[in-house]
Design an enzyme around this catalytic site. Sequence first.
Site, PDB file in Angstrom:
ATOM      1  N   LYS A 114     150.507 -94.082  36.730  1.00 34.10           N
ATOM      2  CA  LYS A 114     150.885 -93.662  35.383  1.00 34.10           C
ATOM      3  C   LYS A 114     151.887 -94.643  34.462  1.00 34.10           C
ATOM      4  O   LYS A 114     151.626 -95.108  33.645  1.00 34.10           O
ATOM      5  CB  LYS A 114     151.457 -92.408  35.414  1.00 34.10           C
ATOM      6  N   ARG A 148     158.353 -87.449  34.485  1.00 32.64           N
ATOM      7  CA  ARG A 148     157.200 -87.211  35.537  1.00 32.64           C
ATOM      8  C   ARG A 148     157.140 -87.932  36.624  1.00 32.64           C
ATOM      9  O   ARG A 148     157.393 -89.125  36.556  1.00 32.64           O
ATOM     10  CB  ARG A 148     155.845 -87.357  34.630  1.00 32.64           C
ATOM     11  N   MET A 198     153.614 -83.521  43.083  1.00 31.22           N
ATOM     12  CA  MET A 198     155.175 -83.789  42.899  1.00 31.22           C
ATOM     13  C   MET A 198     155.392 -83.304  41.458  1.00 31.22           C
ATOM     14  O   MET A 198     154.687 -82.529  40.862  1.00 31.22           O
ATOM     15  CB  MET A 198     155.269 -85.308  42.780  1.00 31.22           C
ATOM     16  N   ARG A 249     142.103 -93.497  32.278  1.00 34.38           N
ATOM     17  CA  ARG A 249     141.502 -93.989  33.619  1.00 34.38           C
ATOM     18  C   ARG A 249     140.199 -94.000  33.583  1.00 34.38           C
ATOM     19  O   ARG A 249     139.539 -93.711  32.906  1.00 34.38           O
ATOM     20  CB  ARG A 249     142.230 -93.103  34.514  1.00 34.38           C
ATOM     21  N   HIS A 274     116.030 -84.929  66.666  1.00 34.15           N
ATOM     22  CA  HIS A 274     114.829 -85.235  66.425  1.00 34.15           C
ATOM     23  C   HIS A 274     114.451 -84.889  64.906  1.00 34.15           C
ATOM     24  O   HIS A 274     114.045 -85.221  64.251  1.00 34.15           O
ATOM     25  CB  HIS A 274     113.815 -84.508  67.389  1.00 34.15           C
ATOM     26  N   SER A 325     113.991-105.885  67.647  1.00 35.28           N
ATOM     27  CA  SER A 325     114.473-104.895  66.776  1.00 35.28           C
ATOM     28  C   SER A 325     115.594-103.961  67.258  1.00 35.28           C
ATOM     29  O   SER A 325     115.187-103.320  68.601  1.00 35.28           O
ATOM     30  CB  SER A 325     113.300-104.052  66.265  1.00 35.28           C
TER      31      SER A 325
END
Length: 896
Positions: A25, A95, A106, A339, A460, A776
Amino acid sequence: MKYVYFFGAKKAEGDGTMKELLGGKGAGLAEMTRIGLPVPAGFTISTECCDYYLKHDRKYPKALAAEVKKNLSRLEKVTNKKLGDAKDPLLVSVRSGSARSMPGMMETILNLGLNPKSVEALARNTKNDRFAWDAYRRFVQMYSTVVIGLAKEELEEKLRGMKSRRRVKDDTQVPAEGWRELVGEYKQYFQSKTGKDFPDDPEEQLWGAIGAVFGSWMAEKAATYRRVERITGLLGTAVNVVQMVFGNTGENSGTGVCFTRDPSTGEKSFYGDFLVNAQGEDVVAGIRTPMHLSEMAARMPGVYKQLEKVRVLLEKHYRDMQDMEFTVEEGKLYMLQTRVGKRTPAATFKMAVDMAKEGLISKEEAIERIKPEDIDRLFFPIVDPSTSKSDLAKRKFTSGMNAVPGAAVGKAVFSAEEAEEMASHGEKVILVRRETSPEDVGGMFVAQGILTATGGKTSHAAVVARGWGKCCIVGAEHLDIDYGLKVARSNGRTVHQGDWITLDGNDGIVYEGQVKLSAPELPDAFTTLMNWADGVRKIGVRTNADTPYDAKKAREMGAEGIGLVRTEHMFFKDFDYPEMSVERQLAIQEMIIADTPEARRKALGKLLPYQRRDFTGIFKAMDGLPVTIRLIDPPLHEFAPHELEQQRELADKIGVDVEVVIRRVAQLHEANPMLGHRGCRLAITYPEILEMQVRAIMEAAVECKKNGVKVLPEIMIPLTMDRKELQILTDATNRVAQDVIRESKVKVEYMVGTMIEVPRAALLADEIAEVAEFFSFGTNDLTQMGMGLSRDDAGRFLPEYVDEKKAAIFSEDPFQSLDVKGVGMLTRWGIERGRSVRPKLKIGICGEHGGDAPSVKFCHQVGMDYVSASPFRVPVARLAAAQAVIEERAAKKKKK
Ligand code: PEP
Ligand code: MG
């Protein structure tokens, strides 16, 4: 050391790159200020300060007090207001904000700076008593609980009491007097609990709030969140002290959320919601219906114009779609947050392609922005997003592993035969089994989705369903199926045969009844972006396909060949003429029951035309692209009938005594069938099976060539463990192939190679490569044998190995995402050793990992020529292969 970073009046000491120090922030606010956006001014106290505070018994570094004081004066100067002033008070929010988002973990304190004097000033200045006293009571409430730790419930109780005395229901109906009364009650309560008066001094308030935010870093909920989310290595939280702006001061104010492009369609149109006279929480809470931005444009044209400018600027700056929060206070716009915005898969493609075309990002960046899940979610139907969560919760029947994404609705059926029967009458069915085997493919094919009680992601059921892009949930451990009674029970609920159920293959949840599904549409941008990816990638992408239908589908998905045809999948099902399936089954079962090579040859002779037709179909569908066909792989018991009734039927049909059938089935029983008589071990003991299959392949190739269809068959021996073993089988293969060429006088090019599935073969790959023309990697078996985990049973405990909250030994299911460390080492070694004797050795992968993005990137890194994935995962492989190249280039550049 500097602890405080100021932002305001178009200048900021921090910037967007300083997330570690200022938190997400703080860094965002600094960056927005720097680029000239209207951001409320403030300052950020760094995470280094938090680190100091927590390490020094909750004491601040000496220099901090002076720094905060200096920055507070600066803030007062910039805003031309004073904290706690009796005339024009500055109010701030305090904040938290760490480098990694920890939503709600928080603390936050709003409206700080209010006291008996400043609240009156606020009321006067805003001409809104009610607003001012509501703000004050919110502050007292937050401070008392967050900073002092008083019980929230008791304060809430007082709020309810005041409302009921005044006979009002909603907070919005409470008059100024009510709030004033509540502030008094709160303060009294505060005094009785702490023995002190509620602080009026704004600086004391500020320091209390700063300490509370720093302290909240170590609060239990935050610590648990970090542990669960594996957030480590951070110093702590930053503290953002920011000027409060209010969207709820009247009709000329408001608050909103907007996106720079439409997050559902990806269209380049300004999209968002606005609420007049409201605070941020009101938009999120969804109590009032907001207006669309266009309506806001009409009501507040000036503000809208400004917001439109911000939109352009922010998108250009961050080079991606932004999700922004803003507040309008008395006609003035403030940006509170920006954001990168979340979006639908269709929008993800559209935005990436559009942004590249606009020149905002490069094509490579566009490719990098697509995640494998975005592709998955484009193709498969999903549970309609409008379905209510509570409705789903009520319907939940059981859950398991999400083996193949998508969703399916159908009637539960407990046997493959009945599934076919019901489907033939046009019914939609979901096949529910404890596990599936090749006998069940018919029922699996007609089912909308498949649910099994056991098995993991390469069982399977999962492998077959994935091949068809069919929703599949496996390992539903709580599912108790009673085949006799035709019921399944789980969590105290019962589903009878014929009851509707819905599978959500994205979450692995099974619901009772018919849940509404919706099918996403394929956007044009998808094709464009996939073409770009093809232009970048170096590694080829083939498909695992067993039928002409799958082959065609895979080509539509961009496959450049087939990397694996599992021939045994055709033994039980005639995909062209389903009514002829029974004859095939009979032929293969007759072959199994036979106890002499002659009798076996006779039975195989019946199977040969079917296999030849299958191969012809596949060659035609692939029209000149390489096709790798693997000879029979599973143990024979999988094709034998196990129930007495069916054994009798078979004995009748092939004219032998039922005892013979029973004895033969018992002989075939193995304690460890996955390590038993399977793979090329079968062809060593029953060479006539190999002969039939090679003949069918070569005759199909000859027929195609005669009809002008180009063919490139690659005959593949499964489960090889030794050079001599491979030599015997390669010689046998060449003998038959040459016979067919001689007989038909048509020269067909072909190759003979092997799968690398047994650790011994990987270790001795140099010896194997002396014989094999190609490798393979069968990483399903290589994982099974390399890690000692049963493909069919590990599903019972693997979730615990992967679950972050449990043992967390691996981060992914190794059958889904290649264990690069261990099995990857065998792979790397095998490639190096193989190419040491045959430098041009063609190498691919055909285990399920060929469709898993991180595994595909690994295959690119170790120098494979191609990966092979189920048809619906081909696009994921194409994308991941391109991303591997882009990431490799970026890493090289960084090194320089
Ligand atoms: C493998 O083992 O990776 C493989 C492709 O073979 P199957 O899954 O058929 O055993
Ligand atoms: Mg295998």
